[in-house]
Design a protein around this motif. Structure first.
Motif, PDB file in Angstrom:
ATOM      1  N   ALA A 154       0.863  -1.181   0.000  1.00 21.73           N
ATOM      2  CA  ALA A 154       0.000   0.000   0.000  1.00 21.73           C
ATOM      3  C   ALA A 154       0.902   1.235   0.000  1.00 21.73           C
ATOM      4  CB  ALA A 154      -0.894   0.000   1.230  1.00 21.73           C
ATOM      5  N   LEU A 155       0.718   2.112  -0.991  1.00 24.21           N
ATOM      6  CA  LEU A 155       1.577   3.279  -1.137  1.00 24.21           C
ATOM      7  C   LEU A 155       0.765   4.527  -1.453  1.00 24.21           C
ATOM      8  CD1 LEU A 155       4.462   1.804  -3.339  1.00 24.21           C
ATOM      9  CD2 LEU A 155       4.597   2.366  -0.908  1.00 24.21           C
ATOM     10  N   PHE A 156       1.190   5.663  -0.883  1.00 23.53           N
ATOM     11  CA  PHE A 156       0.625   6.971  -1.219  1.00 23.53           C
ATOM     12  C   PHE A 156      -0.891   7.010  -1.071  1.00 23.53           C
ATOM     13  CE2 PHE A 156       4.357   6.263  -4.048  1.00 23.53           C
ATOM     14  CZ  PHE A 156       5.244   7.117  -3.387  1.00 23.53           C
ATOM     15  N   GLY A 157      -1.401   6.328  -0.082  1.00 26.56           N
ATOM     16  CA  GLY A 157      -2.844   6.335   0.142  1.00 26.56           C
ATOM     17  C   GLY A 157      -3.610   5.368  -0.737  1.00 26.56           C
ATOM     18  N   LEU A 158      -2.909   4.596  -1.557  1.00 28.45           N
ATOM     19  CA  LEU A 158      -3.544   3.610  -2.431  1.00 28.45           C
ATOM     20  C   LEU A 158      -3.423   2.224  -1.805  1.00 28.45           C
ATOM     21  CD1 LEU A 158      -2.201   4.784  -5.912  1.00 28.45           C
ATOM     22  CD2 LEU A 158      -4.412   5.302  -4.876  1.00 28.45           C
ATOM     23  N   ARG A 159      -4.496   1.465  -1.889  1.00 23.08           N
ATOM     24  CA  ARG A 159      -4.490   0.114  -1.363  1.00 23.08           C
ATOM     25  C   ARG A 159      -3.770  -0.830  -2.328  1.00 23.08           C
ATOM     26  NH1 ARG A 159     -10.881   0.187  -1.166  1.00 23.08           N
ATOM     27  NH2 ARG A 159     -10.293   1.031  -3.210  1.00 23.08           N
ATOM     28  N   GLU A 160      -3.526  -2.044  -1.851  1.00 23.93           N
ATOM     29  CA  GLU A 160      -2.836  -3.025  -2.689  1.00 23.93           C
ATOM     30  C   GLU A 160      -3.584  -3.260  -3.992  1.00 23.93           C
ATOM     31  OE1 GLU A 160      -3.692  -3.346   0.403  1.00 23.93           O
ATOM     32  OE2 GLU A 160      -2.013  -4.013   1.662  1.00 23.93           O
ATOM     33  N   LYS A 161      -4.891  -3.433  -3.881  1.00 22.23           N
ATOM     34  CA  LYS A 161      -5.670  -3.720  -5.094  1.00 22.23           C
ATOM     35  C   LYS A 161      -5.738  -2.509  -6.019  1.00 22.23           C
ATOM     36  CE  LYS A 161     -10.499  -2.752  -3.829  1.00 22.23           C
ATOM     37  NZ  LYS A 161     -10.852  -2.156  -5.128  1.00 22.23           N
ATOM     38  N   ASP A 162      -5.611  -1.306  -5.456  1.00 22.53           N
ATOM     39  CA  ASP A 162      -5.594  -0.104  -6.294  1.00 22.53           C
ATOM     40  C   ASP A 162      -4.337  -0.063  -7.164  1.00 22.53           C
ATOM     41  OD1 ASP A 162      -7.961   0.750  -5.095  1.00 22.53           O
ATOM     42  OD2 ASP A 162      -6.887   1.740  -3.478  1.00 22.53           O
ATOM     43  N   LEU A 163      -3.205  -0.418  -6.565  1.00 23.26           N
ATOM     44  CA  LEU A 163      -1.966  -0.501  -7.350  1.00 23.26           C
ATOM     45  C   LEU A 163      -2.069  -1.613  -8.389  1.00 23.26           C
ATOM     46  CD1 LEU A 163       0.768  -0.003  -4.602  1.00 23.26           C
ATOM     47  CD2 LEU A 163       0.026   1.637  -6.335  1.00 23.26           C
ATOM     48  N   GLY A 164      -2.738  -2.706  -8.025  1.00 25.35           N
ATOM     49  CA  GLY A 164      -2.957  -3.779  -8.990  1.00 25.35           C
ATOM     50  C   GLY A 164      -3.800  -3.317 -10.166  1.00 25.35           C
ATOM     51  N   GLU A 165      -4.817  -2.507  -9.882  1.00 23.87           N
ATOM     52  CA  GLU A 165      -5.651  -1.974 -10.948  1.00 23.87           C
ATOM     53  C   GLU A 165      -4.849  -1.053 -11.860  1.00 23.87           C
ATOM     54  OE1 GLU A 165      -9.162  -0.176  -9.403  1.00 23.87           O
ATOM     55  OE2 GLU A 165      -9.839  -1.989  -8.368  1.00 23.87           O
ATOM     56  N   LEU A 166      -3.983  -0.227 -11.269  1.00 26.16           N
ATOM     57  CA  LEU A 166      -3.128   0.636 -12.091  1.00 26.16           C
ATOM     58  C   LEU A 166      -2.212  -0.197 -12.989  1.00 26.16           C
ATOM     59  CD1 LEU A 166      -2.079   3.468  -9.603  1.00 26.16           C
ATOM     60  CD2 LEU A 166      -3.591   3.662 -11.594  1.00 26.16           C
ATOM     61  N   LEU A 167      -1.684  -1.292 -12.438  1.00 24.09           N
ATOM     62  CA  LEU A 167      -0.834  -2.184 -13.231  1.00 24.09           C
ATOM     63  C   LEU A 167      -1.639  -2.828 -14.357  1.00 24.09           C
ATOM     64  CD1 LEU A 167       1.913  -3.445 -13.642  1.00 24.09           C
ATOM     65  CD2 LEU A 167       1.327  -5.199 -11.960  1.00 24.09           C
ATOM     66  N   ALA A 168      -2.886  -3.174 -14.083  1.00 20.95           N
ATOM     67  CA  ALA A 168      -3.755  -3.734 -15.124  1.00 20.95           C
ATOM     68  C   ALA A 168      -3.989  -2.715 -16.235  1.00 20.95           C
ATOM     69  CB  ALA A 168      -5.081  -4.177 -14.512  1.00 20.95           C
ATOM     70  N   TRP A 169      -4.174  -1.443 -15.835  1.00 16.51           N
ATOM     71  CA  TRP A 169      -4.321  -0.376 -16.826  1.00 16.51           C
ATOM     72  C   TRP A 169      -3.056  -0.248 -17.670  1.00 16.51           C
ATOM     73  CZ3 TRP A 169      -8.617   1.361 -18.454  1.00 16.51           C
ATOM     74  CH2 TRP A 169      -9.704   1.607 -17.610  1.00 16.51           C
ATOM     75  N   VAL A 170      -1.892  -0.336 -17.016  1.00 13.50           N
ATOM     76  CA  VAL A 170      -0.619  -0.199 -17.742  1.00 13.50           C
ATOM     77  C   VAL A 170      -0.459  -1.314 -18.771  1.00 13.50           C
ATOM     78  CG1 VAL A 170       1.893  -0.323 -17.488  1.00 13.50           C
ATOM     79  CG2 VAL A 170       0.550   1.053 -15.894  1.00 13.50           C
ATOM     80  N   LEU A 171      -0.814  -2.526 -18.405  1.00 14.73           N
ATOM     81  CA  LEU A 171      -0.720  -3.649 -19.343  1.00 14.73           C
ATOM     82  C   LEU A 171      -1.617  -3.434 -20.557  1.00 14.73           C
ATOM     83  CD1 LEU A 171      -0.698  -6.646 -16.821  1.00 14.73           C
ATOM     84  CD2 LEU A 171       1.237  -5.760 -18.148  1.00 14.73           C
ATOM     85  N   ALA A 172      -2.859  -3.010 -20.299  1.00 14.26           N
ATOM     86  CA  ALA A 172      -3.784  -2.751 -21.407  1.00 14.26           C
ATOM     87  C   ALA A 172      -3.290  -1.593 -22.268  1.00 14.26           C
ATOM     88  CB  ALA A 172      -5.178  -2.451 -20.856  1.00 14.26           C
ATOM     89  N   ALA A 173      -2.765  -0.548 -21.603  1.00 18.64           N
ATOM     90  CA  ALA A 173      -2.271   0.616 -22.342  1.00 18.64           C
ATOM     91  C   ALA A 173      -1.088   0.253 -23.224  1.00 18.64           C
ATOM     92  CB  ALA A 173      -1.884   1.724 -21.362  1.00 18.64           C
ATOM     93  N   ALA A 174      -0.236  -0.662 -22.745  1.00 19.42           N
ATOM     94  CA  ALA A 174       0.926  -1.075 -23.530  1.00 19.42           C
ATOM     95  C   ALA A 174       0.494  -1.780 -24.818  1.00 19.42           C
ATOM     96  CB  ALA A 174       1.817  -1.991 -22.699  1.00 19.42           C
TER      97      ALA A 174
END
Length: 245
Positions: free
Chosen positions: A138-158
């Motif tokens: 958990a970083l910068f006020g984001l939960r573990e699953k929130d960072l996971g969602e951002l990573l999912a967005w990055v994969l799709a964006a790539a």
């Protein structure tokens, strides 16, 4: 007679494409935007009645709110988004079929993914999987699953970015007109989906809920309505666009 026909065609192709000139697309777009604004307004009013004025979820306001909830599954608002995204990706699929424009195929893929993500909760589901698989902190006020969602967005964006590069390298006359017409709705859609979503996660409270839900989901809905309008106009004018360049 042949020369006159050719001249008329040349004059027609010399007229620049403008979405506003497609009256049918504009009528549909205004209708969609109007419905979206009504749903956003009802969402805000009923949410305020439920939580800011002490009304419960089981009351009349709660029932109406669950029916139109901007971020709710199977709500009227979500189904409207699905329909508008369907208009977008089928329109660009049709244009690709007629023109073989790589940009149109890329735009079809983008809106088809947006429809898939909205209907199947791609980034939410994959985000949970990635959070557990990589034991994200958990970083910068984001939960573990929130960072996971951002990573999912990055994969799709790539993946989409690689398609975008492929489309750019194979660009053709007319693609610039299409891109200039659709780029702003797409930019607003991405901004609302990512930036306001993160802000909503980091800022908690009833007031933050109603404000950021309206900005995030309401903004997405208005952006998709604009994209659907542009998509229909491009579908109706693809001959002129790709003849003129």
């Amino acid at each position: 007679m042949t020369d006159q026909t050719a001249n008329r065609r040349h004059e027609c192709s010399a007229v620049p494409f403008r979405v506003i000139d497609d009256k049918s697309a504009m009528k549909v777009g205004l209708l969609l935007a109007g419905v979206a604004l009504v749903l956003i307004g009802i969402h805000i009013i009923t949410y305020s009645m439920m939580f800011l004025q002490g009304h419960g979820k089981d009351g009349f306001a709660g029932v109406i709110h669950s029916f139109v909830n901007l971020g709710g599954d199977n709500s009227v608002s979500e189904n409207l988004n699905h329909g508008m995204l369907f208009i977008c990706f089928t329109s660009f699929l049709y244009v690709f079929h007629k023109t073989r424009s790589r940009l149109s195929l890329f735009l079809f893929s983008f809106f088809a993914f947006a429809w898939f993500d909205d209907s199947c909760q791609y980034h939410e589901r994959l985000g949970i999987i990635l959070a557990h698989a990589f034991e994200l902190p958990a970083l910068f006020g984001l939960r573990e699953k929130d960072l996971g969602e951002l990573l999912a967005w990055v994969l799709a964006a790539a993946i989409l970015a690689s398609m975008g590069v492929w489309a750019y390298r194979g660009r053709r006359s007319g693609d610039g007109t299409v891109l200039r017409s659709i780029v702003y709705p797409i930019a607003i859609l991405i901004f609302c989906a990512v930036v306001f979503d993160i802000a909503h996660i980091m800022i908690e409270g009833p007031m933050a809920d109603v404000v950021f839900t309206a900005l995030e989901d309401g903004g997405e809905m208005m952006a998709i309505a604009a994209a659907a309008t542009v998509s229909l106009a491009i579908q109706g004018s693809y001959v002129k666009i790709y003849q003129r360049g």
